[in-house]
Design a protein around this motif. Sequence first.
Motif, short mmCIF file in Angstrom:
data_model
loop_
_atom_site.label_atom_id
_atom_site.label_comp_id
_atom_site.label_asym_id
_atom_site.label_seq_id
_atom_site.Cartn_x
_atom_site.Cartn_y
_atom_site.Cartn_z
N MET A 128 23.08 -13.80 17.57
CA MET A 128 22.47 -13.66 18.98
C MET A 128 22.67 -15.20 20.10
SD MET A 128 18.19 -14.53 17.73
CE MET A 128 17.54 -14.72 19.41
N PRO A 129 22.18 -13.98 21.54
CA PRO A 129 22.32 -15.28 21.79
C PRO A 129 20.72 -15.71 22.48
CG PRO A 129 21.92 -13.29 23.34
CD PRO A 129 21.97 -12.93 21.75
N PRO A 130 21.21 -17.15 23.16
CA PRO A 130 19.70 -18.22 23.20
C PRO A 130 18.46 -16.77 24.46
CG PRO A 130 21.22 -18.63 24.59
CD PRO A 130 21.90 -17.69 24.43
N PRO A 131 17.37 -16.53 23.52
CA PRO A 131 16.40 -15.54 23.96
C PRO A 131 15.95 -16.07 25.60
CG PRO A 131 15.30 -17.79 22.58
CD PRO A 131 16.81 -17.46 22.47
N ASP A 132 15.90 -15.42 26.40
CA ASP A 132 15.25 -15.73 27.74
C ASP A 132 13.72 -15.26 27.80
OD1 ASP A 132 14.17 -13.02 27.56
OD2 ASP A 132 15.15 -12.04 27.91
N ALA A 133 13.59 -16.08 28.64
CA ALA A 133 12.37 -16.74 29.19
C ALA A 133 11.05 -15.37 28.63
CB ALA A 133 11.73 -16.97 30.54
#
Length: 201
Positions: free
Chosen positions: A169-174
């Motif tokens: 998974m990519p870094p979660p967004d805000a």
Amino acid sequence: MRQETRKTRRKEIQQAALALLVQHGYAATTMASVAKAAGASLETLYKWYGDKPGLFRAMVQANIEELRDELVMSAAAFRDPLAAVQEFGPRLIAVLTSEEVVALNRAAAADPSGDLGRIIAEAGRGSIAPQLTDLFARAMEGEDPAQVTEVYLGLLLGDLQIRRVIGRMPPPDAIETRERSDRALELLCRLYPACPSKPPT
């Protein structure tokens, strides 16, 4: 050396160490190789960090110190300790799923000695968890605050770090970090009767 210059130089050294760590692993990354990659003297590295574990402990602490300061500021700014926890949650997720921390955790998982894993646990979780425990002690009288902290961190983070470390998974967004933080606190309050009937909004 001026303080600002030293701070910049330490950051350069730690970035060089991280690059070597990602490429070669913890065991093969030596103080000499870091000094060469950073264009620094070996004497400087030993003077500033003591030894290799000290260098990597400083790298972990560099990520955690800002977080710890933010948690202290939140605790001071909010009369309700749970509001401070809610404010802090998204930042904790963001840092623990960042590229730098993921790289450190990947290296720790591949380190057969377990040394890097111990450094991360002591300098990272060992620094933040006690402050969260203090906030939960103020918010939930009669509950075991250390246990509440463990449950909260489980609800907040789940398998996010593992999925990041294995590249799933990519870094979660805000938006995702905020929603996850709010949901974790809501679920926590359902589990513990001493929690206020409604988490802060």
